[in-house]
Design a protein around this motif. Structure first.
Motif, PDB file in Angstrom:
ATOM      1  N   ASP A 134       0.839  -1.189   0.000  1.00  0.00           N
ATOM      2  CA  ASP A 134       0.000   0.000   0.000  1.00  0.00           C
ATOM      3  C   ASP A 134       0.877   1.243   0.000  1.00  0.00           C
ATOM      4  O   ASP A 134       2.076   1.169  -0.301  1.00  0.00           O
ATOM      5  CB  ASP A 134      -0.999  -0.033   1.163  1.00  0.00           C
ATOM      6  N   LEU A 135       0.301   2.364   0.360  1.00  0.00           N
ATOM      7  CA  LEU A 135       1.053   3.617   0.344  1.00  0.00           C
ATOM      8  C   LEU A 135       2.221   3.593   1.334  1.00  0.00           C
ATOM      9  O   LEU A 135       3.171   4.358   1.185  1.00  0.00           O
ATOM     10  CB  LEU A 135       0.112   4.789   0.655  1.00  0.00           C
ATOM     11  N   GLY A 136       2.181   2.703   2.314  1.00  0.00           N
ATOM     12  CA  GLY A 136       3.292   2.569   3.258  1.00  0.00           C
ATOM     13  C   GLY A 136       4.562   2.089   2.564  1.00  0.00           C
ATOM     14  O   GLY A 136       5.656   2.621   2.805  1.00  0.00           O
ATOM     15  N   GLU A 137       4.443   1.092   1.707  1.00  0.00           N
ATOM     16  CA  GLU A 137       5.604   0.633   0.946  1.00  0.00           C
ATOM     17  C   GLU A 137       6.095   1.699  -0.020  1.00  0.00           C
ATOM     18  O   GLU A 137       7.300   1.878  -0.223  1.00  0.00           O
ATOM     19  CB  GLU A 137       5.265  -0.652   0.172  1.00  0.00           C
ATOM     20  N   VAL A 138       5.149   2.432  -0.612  1.00  0.00           N
ATOM     21  CA  VAL A 138       5.532   3.542  -1.493  1.00  0.00           C
ATOM     22  C   VAL A 138       6.331   4.579  -0.707  1.00  0.00           C
ATOM     23  O   VAL A 138       7.381   5.061  -1.154  1.00  0.00           O
ATOM     24  CB  VAL A 138       4.284   4.198  -2.126  1.00  0.00           C
ATOM     25  N   ALA A 139       5.849   4.913   0.493  1.00  0.00           N
ATOM     26  CA  ALA A 139       6.531   5.895   1.332  1.00  0.00           C
ATOM     27  C   ALA A 139       7.928   5.419   1.729  1.00  0.00           C
ATOM     28  O   ALA A 139       8.881   6.211   1.771  1.00  0.00           O
ATOM     29  CB  ALA A 139       5.700   6.199   2.579  1.00  0.00           C
ATOM     30  N   HIS A 330      14.825   4.583   8.845  1.00  0.00           N
ATOM     31  CA  HIS A 330      13.383   4.741   9.044  1.00  0.00           C
ATOM     32  C   HIS A 330      12.697   4.239   7.775  1.00  0.00           C
ATOM     33  O   HIS A 330      12.998   4.706   6.674  1.00  0.00           O
ATOM     34  CB  HIS A 330      13.026   6.205   9.276  1.00  0.00           C
ATOM     35  N   LEU A 331      11.754   3.346   7.916  1.00  0.00           N
ATOM     36  CA  LEU A 331      11.129   2.768   6.733  1.00  0.00           C
ATOM     37  C   LEU A 331       9.913   3.545   6.248  1.00  0.00           C
ATOM     38  O   LEU A 331       9.503   3.390   5.108  1.00  0.00           O
ATOM     39  CB  LEU A 331      10.754   1.308   6.984  1.00  0.00           C
ATOM     40  N   VAL A 332       9.296   4.347   7.107  1.00  0.00           N
ATOM     41  CA  VAL A 332       8.184   5.179   6.670  1.00  0.00           C
ATOM     42  C   VAL A 332       8.529   6.640   6.954  1.00  0.00           C
ATOM     43  O   VAL A 332       8.584   7.464   6.063  1.00  0.00           O
ATOM     44  CB  VAL A 332       6.863   4.785   7.363  1.00  0.00           C
ATOM     45  N   VAL A 353       2.662  10.362   5.779  1.00  0.00           N
ATOM     46  CA  VAL A 353       2.126   9.001   5.723  1.00  0.00           C
ATOM     47  C   VAL A 353       2.630   8.229   6.933  1.00  0.00           C
ATOM     48  O   VAL A 353       3.840   8.191   7.194  1.00  0.00           O
ATOM     49  CB  VAL A 353       2.544   8.286   4.426  1.00  0.00           C
ATOM     50  N   ASP A 354       1.723   7.629   7.679  1.00  0.00           N
ATOM     51  CA  ASP A 354       2.068   6.751   8.797  1.00  0.00           C
ATOM     52  C   ASP A 354       1.534   5.357   8.517  1.00  0.00           C
ATOM     53  O   ASP A 354       0.542   5.193   7.806  1.00  0.00           O
ATOM     54  CB  ASP A 354       1.458   7.257  10.110  1.00  0.00           C
ATOM     55  N   SER A 355       2.205   4.353   9.077  1.00  0.00           N
ATOM     56  CA  SER A 355       1.662   2.995   9.070  1.00  0.00           C
ATOM     57  C   SER A 355       1.117   2.715  10.463  1.00  0.00           C
ATOM     58  O   SER A 355       1.820   2.898  11.458  1.00  0.00           O
ATOM     59  CB  SER A 355       2.742   1.972   8.709  1.00  0.00           C
ATOM     60  N   ILE A 356      -0.146   2.295  10.532  1.00  0.00           N
ATOM     61  CA  ILE A 356      -0.767   1.967  11.813  1.00  0.00           C
ATOM     62  C   ILE A 356      -1.484   0.630  11.676  1.00  0.00           C
ATOM     63  O   ILE A 356      -1.676   0.120  10.571  1.00  0.00           O
ATOM     64  CB  ILE A 356      -1.750   3.059  12.282  1.00  0.00           C
TER      65      ILE A 356
END
Length: 386
Positions: A134-139, A330-332, A353-356
């Motif tokens: 999702d957008l997390g991997e893109v970020a 930092h991955l995100v 963008v955060d991953s939660i």
């Protein structure tokens, strides 16, 4: 007396959850469908431009020679905005890392960073339901792009991230079918290409590396299994309990998920509910202990084989879990501790963008809008409502 753990390289992600289920219960009483919208496609070009415009590239004095250049690159990697974990972690191994950087500069090559990561996104009702990136991997790939662009201001060849995919190797002892993660690497490669990072991100399946040395692996695995069993049977070895607790998040306990739904939706007053809840907890713990044991044996085995070091002898060793002597990016972003594949992406009002965990969204669904890509079944990200 403090316990010393000789296997401190066996790292894990601590679940960022509490045992409080009341918000989820309260949300169910007032549940309304989450607002949603569909977009035809995600504009990678605009996204990349916006991220670059918002990013601050700290300036350094231009290096006069190879040694100074290596130190400048080291200092860029170790900036707070890029580095996860304490500042001293990378400095613990500074001479070896500087030598690795210098050798690649002399060879006129991109500086490789190997990073075991991105195992896949198996269905997990607490973490996320989407199996695709999702957008997390893109970020996260965008951060790699910004980091290598920063380095390229001083060294044209920049960096190269070698992602060591561990999903196929991990799947059996986590309780998932290896074939279920087969498409995730394909989708990651598509994202890298759309971000113009296909020459800067390489993907290597760790199971392929194991298979290249399978006889040696099997021999050392048997030895490691016996070694870990002796630790496992020692009641004072508390690291075991820590590892089991962490593995409760990722272990496949689909039957228990179904049992919990049957338990609550089709309640039978004649059942001994306390005994059943206790049995469910015991089953989850047993499943997680199996995962923890196999995970630890696997990591001990490939470490004894120096599997990654021997294959990538002139690369900086990266890690998702900050530890001394290794590089943890930092991955995100520097505000998010949950890695992309463990959660779902949320686009904040401030553009971050955060991953939660998706379960957090279920607690307060009115705060989010689900954004779908055309022809997809699950949200590509959630947008925080005003």
């Amino acid at each position: 007396m403090t316990e010393t753990n000789e296997f401190n390289y066996v790292s894990y992600s601590t679940p960022r959850l509490t045992s409080d289920i009341q918000p989820l219960i309260d949300s169910t009483f007032t549940w309304q469908p989450i607002k949603a919208e569909v977009i035809s496609e995600f504009d990678f070009s605009t996204w990349s431009s916006q991220q670059r415009e918002q990013h601050h590239f700290l300036d350094f004095p231009f290096p006069k020679d190879t040694a100074e250049l290596a130190k400048t690159i080291f200092d860029i990697l170790n900036l707070d905005i890029y580095r996860n974990g304490p500042n001293d972690n990378l400095k613990e191994n500074i001479n070896e890392i500087l030598d690795t950087i210098e050798q690649n500069i002399i060879a006129n090559k991109a500086i490789p960073i190997i990073l075991p990561a991105y195992p896949g996104r198996a269905l997990n009702l607490l973490q996320r339901t989407r199996p695709e990136p999702d957008l997390g991997e893109v970020a996260s790939f965008t951060r790699f792009a910004l980091l290598t662009e920063h380095v390229e201001k001083y060294y044209d060849n920049g960096l190269k991230f070698i992602i060591i995919l561990d999903g196929r190797a991990y799947s059996p002892f986590y309780g998932y079918t290896p074939e279920s993660v087969r498409l995730y690497p394909r989708d990651l490669k598509k994202i890298a290409k759309k971000l113009d990072m296909e020459t800067k991100i390489e993907f290597v399946d760790i199971q392929d590396l194991v298979d290249e040395r399978i006889d040696e692996y099997n021999l050392i695995y048997s030895e490691a299994e016996k070694e870990i069993e002796s630790k496992w049977n020692d009641p004072t070895y508390t690291f075991k309990e820590e590892l089991i607790h962490s593995m409760k998040m990722g272990s496949n306990v689909a039957p228990i998920n179904a049992a919990a739904m049957k338990f609550t939706k089709y309640y039978n007053s004649d059942d001994d509910t306390l005994a059943q809840v206790d049995q469910m907890r015991q089953a989850v713990t047993a499943r997680s202990e199996y995962t923890a044991f196999k995970y630890m044996v696997f990591l001990v085995t490939i470490t004894k084989m120096t599997l990654l070091k021997s294959k990538f002898s002139n690369a900086i060793r990266g890690t998702v879990h900050p530890k001394k002597g290794q590089y943890s990016p930092h991955l995100v972003n520097q505000f998010t501790s949950i890695v992309p594949w463990h959660g779902i992406a949320v686009l904040r009002n401030n553009g971050r963008v955060d991953s939660i965990y998706e379960s957090f969204i279920l607690e307060q669904p009115h705060k989010y809008t689900a954004v779908y890509l055309e022809n997809e079944y699950t949200p590509f990200y959630y947008r925080e409502n005003d």
